[in-house]
Design an enzyme around this catalytic site. Structure first.
Site, PDB file in Angstrom:
ATOM      1  N   SER A 129     -25.525 -53.056  20.698  1.00  0.00           N
ATOM      2  CA  SER A 129     -26.106 -52.656  19.651  1.00  0.00           C
ATOM      3  C   SER A 129     -26.213 -51.052  20.056  1.00  0.00           C
ATOM      4  O   SER A 129     -25.196 -50.403  19.931  1.00  0.00           O
ATOM      5  CB  SER A 129     -27.563 -53.065  19.442  1.00  0.00           C
ATOM      6  OG  SER A 129     -27.768 -52.698  18.017  1.00  0.00           O
ATOM      7  N   ASP A 284     -21.742 -59.886  11.737  1.00  0.00           N
ATOM      8  CA  ASP A 284     -22.828 -59.039  11.971  1.00  0.00           C
ATOM      9  C   ASP A 284     -22.907 -58.229  10.745  1.00  0.00           C
ATOM     10  O   ASP A 284     -21.809 -57.476  10.198  1.00  0.00           O
ATOM     11  CB  ASP A 284     -22.352 -58.099  13.185  1.00  0.00           C
ATOM     12  CG  ASP A 284     -23.517 -57.299  13.596  1.00  0.00           C
ATOM     13  OD1 ASP A 284     -24.377 -56.741  12.835  1.00  0.00           O
ATOM     14  OD2 ASP A 284     -23.468 -56.877  14.840  1.00  0.00           O
ATOM     15  N   HIS A 313     -25.970 -59.989  13.940  1.00  0.00           N
ATOM     16  CA  HIS A 313     -26.058 -59.324  15.218  1.00  0.00           C
ATOM     17  C   HIS A 313     -26.476 -59.874  16.414  1.00  0.00           C
ATOM     18  O   HIS A 313     -26.124 -59.433  17.470  1.00  0.00           O
ATOM     19  CB  HIS A 313     -26.916 -58.112  14.580  1.00  0.00           C
ATOM     20  CG  HIS A 313     -26.983 -56.945  15.472  1.00  0.00           C
ATOM     21  ND1 HIS A 313     -26.186 -56.225  15.731  1.00  0.00           N
ATOM     22  CD2 HIS A 313     -28.331 -56.686  16.128  1.00  0.00           C
ATOM     23  CE1 HIS A 313     -26.340 -55.245  16.455  1.00  0.00           C
ATOM     24  NE2 HIS A 313     -27.853 -55.402  16.764  1.00  0.00           N
TER      25      HIS A 313
END
Length: 338
Positions: A129, A284, A313
């Site tokens: 991320s 995602d 995600h």
């Protein structure tokens, strides 16, 4: 007892012009630096996470094995351990904390690696991320230093769609009257709970919810139990100003937004010499594979390695999906062996 160390940066001038006086970079290490100082892995933290939230990917027999590598987990500015709104004295405390970019974070981390540890080569930089955002920055800012990168479930630049999602998160948090423009006397609990509800629709995919993996795999008793216990429980302990500082960093993430590349994203991507596994999650909702395909097409030594996963995600962390952890660890081993 603190389980991390502090690297004193002194008066650290930020990219947007402010100076963080007595700036602190918190970090934790695993393993030992070898005599050649060439067994180094840098593993930055992610949005709201601290080093302890990265430790699921470090262990004996894993790709990030402390018996083989010297692993450094630097904490992002704003996460409550490195310099943050919650721990910075006046006048840059609370909502006066200055704007910090990913470029600032990686410059500070580079100082840690070179000044503290005398490192000239890095075997691998990897992260999930916002950790992926920093990973891309390492590759573009220090192309002759970084041998391999593996950004997973992240991007080199915050997309317009991702920016809009974060505006919703920010609006939910700051709508709480207790927020008081960042000068809250008690935490804006309603805002944090609302923020968590916004996040819940994006962190996992439609297929994850359709298959009821919150119940069948994670063991929650109902959808509402999942929303309260997992999502609200995730954000309620965190400081609101810290979250907003890191949110600004995320929204303004861009490896080309500096004097090196002057906004030319393709030029910045082409400058990354490191062998790269760019690892998006197929489902995602923040960082779709199409964005990663563009990045890989512009990088000279990169391969697209997607998670074929319904975990959205969270295919990339923090250790939530056992199958995805196994896949990621295997690909990191493959990359390190190459």
């Amino acid at each position: 007892m603190a389980d991390h160390e502090i690297f004193a940066l002194g008066d650290f001038v930020l990219q947007r012009g402010a100076t963080l006086r007595d700036a602190a970079l918190a970090y934790k290490t695993f393993g030992k630096l070898n005599a050649k100082r060439d067994n180094v892995i840098v593993y930055p933290t992610w949005y709201s996470g601290q080093h302890i939230d990265n430790e699921w990917l470090v262990g004996k027999g894993m790709a990030l094995d402390p018996a083989r590598y010297f692993i450094v987990i630097p904490n992002m500015f704003g996460n409550g351990l490195s310099s943050s709104p919650s721990n910075t004295p006046e006048p840059y405390n609370a909502s006066r904390f200055p704007q910090v970019t990913a470029y600032d974070n990686v410059r500070a981390q580079h100082r840690l690696m070179t000044e503290k540890f005398g490192v000239e080569q890095i075997r691998l930089v990897t992260g999930w991320s916002m950790g992926a955002l920093q990973t891309f920055h390492w590759g573009a800012m220090y192309p002759d230093m970084v041998e391999r990168i593996a950004p997973f479930c992240g991007s080199s630049k915050c997309s317009r769609h991702n920016f809009v999602f974060l505006e919703g998160v920010k609006a939910a948090l700051t709508a709480d009257a207790a927020w008081n423009n960042g000068w809250y006397e008690k935490k804006p609990e309603r805002g944090l709970r609302a923020m968590a509800r916004v996040y819940a629709g994006w962190g996992f995919s439609q297929a994850f919810y359709r298959q009821e993996l919150d119940l069948k795999t994670l063991g929650y008793s109902s959808l509402e139990d999942f929303l309260v216990s997992f999502w609200e429980g995730f954000f309620l302990p965190k400081d609101a100003n810290n979250l907003l500082t890191m949110l600004w960093t995320w929204q303004n993430g861009n490896i080309s937004d500096n004097d090196l590349y002057k906004g030319d994203l393709k030029k910045a991507l082409k400058a990354i010499k490191a062998k790269a596994y760019v690892m998006p999650g197929r489902t995602d909702l923040y960082f779709p594979p199409e964005d990663s395909e563009f990045e890989v097409a512009s990088m000279p030594n990169a391969r697209l390695v997607p998670f074929e996963s319904v975990w959205g995600h969270f295919a990339g962390g923090p250790g939530t999906s056992k199958d995805d952890v196994k896949f990621l660890d295997g690909k990191l081993k493959e990359l390190l062996a190459s």
